[in-house]
Design an enzyme around this catalytic site. Structure first.
Site, PDB file in Angstrom:
ATOM      1  N   GLY A 228      22.244 -11.582  24.505  1.00  0.00           N
ATOM      2  CA  GLY A 228      21.501 -12.845  24.475  1.00  0.00           C
ATOM      3  C   GLY A 228      20.523 -12.858  23.310  1.00  0.00           C
TER       4      GLY A 228
ATOM      5  N   GLN B 209      15.384 -17.044  22.818  1.00  0.00           N
ATOM      6  CA  GLN B 209      13.938 -16.901  22.602  1.00  0.00           C
ATOM      7  C   GLN B 209      13.426 -15.483  22.789  1.00  0.00           C
ATOM      8  OE1 GLN B 209      10.728 -19.459  23.139  1.00  0.00           O
ATOM      9  NE2 GLN B 209      11.740 -20.165  24.990  1.00  0.00           N
TER      10      GLN B 209
ATOM     11  N   ARG C 112      19.350 -21.098  34.878  1.00  0.00           N
ATOM     12  CA  ARG C 112      19.497 -22.123  35.907  1.00  0.00           C
ATOM     13  C   ARG C 112      19.271 -23.490  35.293  1.00  0.00           C
ATOM     14  NH1 ARG C 112      17.114 -21.300  41.444  1.00  0.00           N
ATOM     15  NH2 ARG C 112      18.233 -22.813  42.690  1.00  0.00           N
TER      16      ARG C 112
ATOM     17  N   ARG D 217      21.499 -22.159  43.928  1.00  0.00           N
ATOM     18  CA  ARG D 217      21.341 -20.717  43.791  1.00  0.00           C
ATOM     19  C   ARG D 217      22.678 -20.011  43.692  1.00  0.00           C
ATOM     20  NH1 ARG D 217      19.106 -16.932  47.419  1.00  0.00           N
ATOM     21  NH2 ARG D 217      18.371 -15.491  45.835  1.00  0.00           N
TER      22      ARG D 217
ATOM     23  N   ASN E  35      26.306 -15.544  36.847  1.00  0.00           N
ATOM     24  CA  ASN E  35      25.733 -14.302  36.354  1.00  0.00           C
ATOM     25  C   ASN E  35      26.484 -13.078  36.839  1.00  0.00           C
ATOM     26  OD1 ASN E  35      23.359 -14.712  34.568  1.00  0.00           O
ATOM     27  ND2 ASN E  35      22.758 -16.056  36.249  1.00  0.00           N
TER      28      ASN E  35
ATOM     29  N   GLN F 262      30.274  -7.188  31.505  1.00  0.00           N
ATOM     30  CA  GLN F 262      29.471  -6.377  30.584  1.00  0.00           C
ATOM     31  C   GLN F 262      29.336  -4.942  31.083  1.00  0.00           C
ATOM     32  OE1 GLN F 262      25.984  -8.726  29.359  1.00  0.00           O
ATOM     33  NE2 GLN F 262      27.324  -9.726  27.870  1.00  0.00           N
TER      34      GLN F 262
ATOM     35  N   ALA G  61      17.608 -10.501  32.242  1.00  0.00           N
ATOM     36  CA  ALA G  61      18.044 -11.846  32.647  1.00  0.00           C
ATOM     37  C   ALA G  61      18.004 -11.998  34.162  1.00  0.00           C
ATOM     38  CB  ALA G  61      19.451 -12.108  32.125  1.00  0.00           C
TER      39      ALA G  61
ATOM     40  N   ASP H 152       5.610  -8.381  35.297  1.00  0.00           N
ATOM     41  CA  ASP H 152       4.749  -8.697  36.438  1.00  0.00           C
ATOM     42  C   ASP H 152       3.621  -7.662  36.546  1.00  0.00           C
ATOM     43  OD1 ASP H 152       7.927  -8.893  37.365  1.00  0.00           O
ATOM     44  OD2 ASP H 152       6.776 -10.745  37.520  1.00  0.00           O
TER      45      ASP H 152
ATOM     46  N   HIS I 233      12.051  -9.200  41.254  1.00  0.00           N
ATOM     47  CA  HIS I 233      11.387  -9.950  40.186  1.00  0.00           C
ATOM     48  C   HIS I 233      11.575 -11.430  40.485  1.00  0.00           C
ATOM     49  CE1 HIS I 233       9.858 -11.164  36.329  1.00  0.00           C
ATOM     50  NE2 HIS I 233      10.985 -11.755  36.021  1.00  0.00           N
TER      51      HIS I 233
END
Lengths: 368, 332
Positions: free
Chosen positions: B12, B16, B93, B99, B106, B113, B131, B160, B188
């Site tokens: 990815g 960003q 999302r 969900r 994913n 992967q 991710a 966090d 998370h």
């Protein structure tokens, strides 16, 4: 006799033990005396934008001033960006950077400039579709005139200024003109990005590591008239150090494609990313300040946009990119380099553009 | 003598978080100022041009530590020889998505992967999944890469953890580097439990417990927890974009402490394969307090868990068990 030897041995053991204990105590005390440096205050204007977002974590991690130099960051942006700016401040807190001693996020230029030791001026008016050169120039001239004032009055003495926002050279010139009490040698503009791009292109062409190429020069304006000059550049090859010109052995490429690639690299990045080159610009800003403050490595120079003193026949009174070395927080132009005919033409062409920009900028001021 | 370069994969990479992360890796933030790196950047074909733009910028930045850049849409090429893998790529999302849909997308990505990593990465490759849903993506990756040791697959809760440190430092008006040993337990997600019962603050006289200095249990058990849990949303609200800068920085911290070791007397939070410690469900990726040494993490054992904390640990554990079931149902 034996008794004496035993006593002597005991004495030696006691002495050895005492010395060792003493040494350990001294080392422990020295460890406790680690004195942290006083924080340096760094201002970033336009901090809510893309370059700011890439630059701020670099500053907070010590890329700009060294891994042992605590920093206080001042972030400035315009009112419409206030919420986004606060979001960036929250993220800087969330990153728990050990070197970051405080963050000030503000839309008030006076608060932003207070006590600043290093100012990186990323904020400016971007060119929008349909805008003429004069319009962009006019907007930016106003911004830099106002910020010059605030910096002059509120920054720390000997504040070092780096202007990134385009037109970088002329924005820096305006800043200098309207902050007369800031020494002119403390006001610079960023051409290190072009310098690094030139190093990158040479390293790719020669398939060497970029740290094995040095002493390219960017002359002039941070615009499409910039002149990336490799005539004095060196490369470390498996066969020892050579001039870049000899190693590449392709003058045609060096005099044409290499130059245009570096000149137009910004546009190439925009085409690929649909956004301009924030990552590499931020990194170059860190390199510019770091080398200025901590010094350039021996035998190496870098490119910086500085106030011209007439070196190399470039008229004084403009911000022009020269090869410089840095020592003890001061830059000096590398003098005495031979300039061939092709280089002379290019150096003069970019100087002429800067004179025209200066004239345009001054005309905007009169119109104000 | 210069060290051999370490290969770091970022999936990815055109996004960003990737854009914030790659210059940090290239400057030595992740592995140390003397550790050369080779970057492998992976993204999907629609992002190929943007990915190449990032590669160009990495070349343009003339990083001394960066010994090579591979920018590719081919997962095999991306995974070949990698020593560290930071999995930032995933299906975000979108509005209207349920969900189960996000989970389903994913799960497929992480299954494939996993395969590529298992077959092509260097032995002892360390994996960090960023991710979301991070814990469950990491679990799927583990399940489908059985030859990668379970202890080498982790997910990011360091963000966090760092956010919790930041909140305490702001509350007490101290330097964030003087606060340590908070814990993020569990998922998370919004059920994560930021626990300060064992956290301390360095004061001029001594290290003191956070609870003692804050003197406000209501805040610690209420607002503090929800602030940390919902910080991601708060950042999105302010920036209109998610927290790339702090996530990238936390990813560097996670890997650096894992590889180079945690400082003496300090632990960090990592999402790791649960062995049932603290009665957390076994067989899920659960965030625990860990210390790191010689490239290995170890769960800090023996911490006293009060009743309030027990409920919270169980709640987030239950959510992870449900996510696991949902993920497996997507696979069948």
């Amino acid at each position: 006799m034996e008794q004496e030897y035993i006593i002597l041995l005991q004495k030696i053991l006691v002495v050895l033990f005492s010395v060792t204990l003493f040494w350990k105590i001294i080392k422990h005390i020295c460890g406790l005396l680690v004195i942290e440096k006083e924080p340096v205050t760094v201002l970033v204007t336009g901090a809510a934008g893309q370059i700011g977002y890439a630059l701020l974590p670099m500053i907070a991690r010590g890329v700009m001033l060294g891994p042992d130099q605590p920093v206080i960051i001042h972030m400035l942006d315009i009112e419409p960006a206030a919420e986004a700016l606060n979001g960036v401040k929250m993220e800087l807190i969330d990153a728990a950077f050990p070197l970051l001693k405080d963050v000030v996020a503000t839309t008030d230029v006076v608060e932003a400039c207070q006590g600043v030791n290093i100012a990186v001026m990323v904020g400016g008016f971007p060119r929008k579709e349909g805008m003429k050169r004069k319009d962009v120039m006019s907007k930016n001239v106003s911004i830099y005139k106002a910020q010059a004032s605030a910096l002059e009055q509120h920054a720390a003495p000997d504040c070092k200024v780096l202007v990134v926002a385009n037109p970088a050279n002329t924005n820096a010139l305006i800043l200098k003109e309207f902050a007369p009490s800031i020494p002119e040698k403390n006001i610079t503009c960023l051409t290190r990005l072009d310098h690094n791009r030139a190093l990158g292109q040479i390293s790719e062409k020669l398939n060497v590591h970029v740290s094995d190429v040095w002493n390219v020069i960017i002359w002039g304006n941070h615009s499409s008239t910039q002149y990336p000059d490799i005539n004095h550049a060196t490369v470390k090859t498996t066969n020892g150090e050579k001039s870049v010109r000899d190693a590449i052995a392709n003058d045609n490429w060096l005099n044409t494609e290499f130059i245009t690639t570096v000149q137009q690299r910004g546009a190439t990045i925009i085409k690929a990313r649909k956004l301009s080159s924030a990552l590499s610009a931020a990194s170059a800003a860190c390199d510019h300040i770091r080398d200025w403050v901590l010094g350039t490595p021996k035998g190496t120079w870098v490119s910086m946009g500085v106030y011209s003193d007439g070196s190399y026949g470039i008229q004084p009174g403009i911000m022009y990119s020269f090869p410089v070395t840095c020592e003890k927080g001061q830059w000096s132009i590398v003098n005495g380099l031979k300039i061939d005919e092709l280089s002379r033409e290019k150096m003069d062409a970019t100087a002429k553009e800067l004179m025209d920009e200066k004239t345009l900028a001054y005309s905007c001021l009169i119109d104000d």
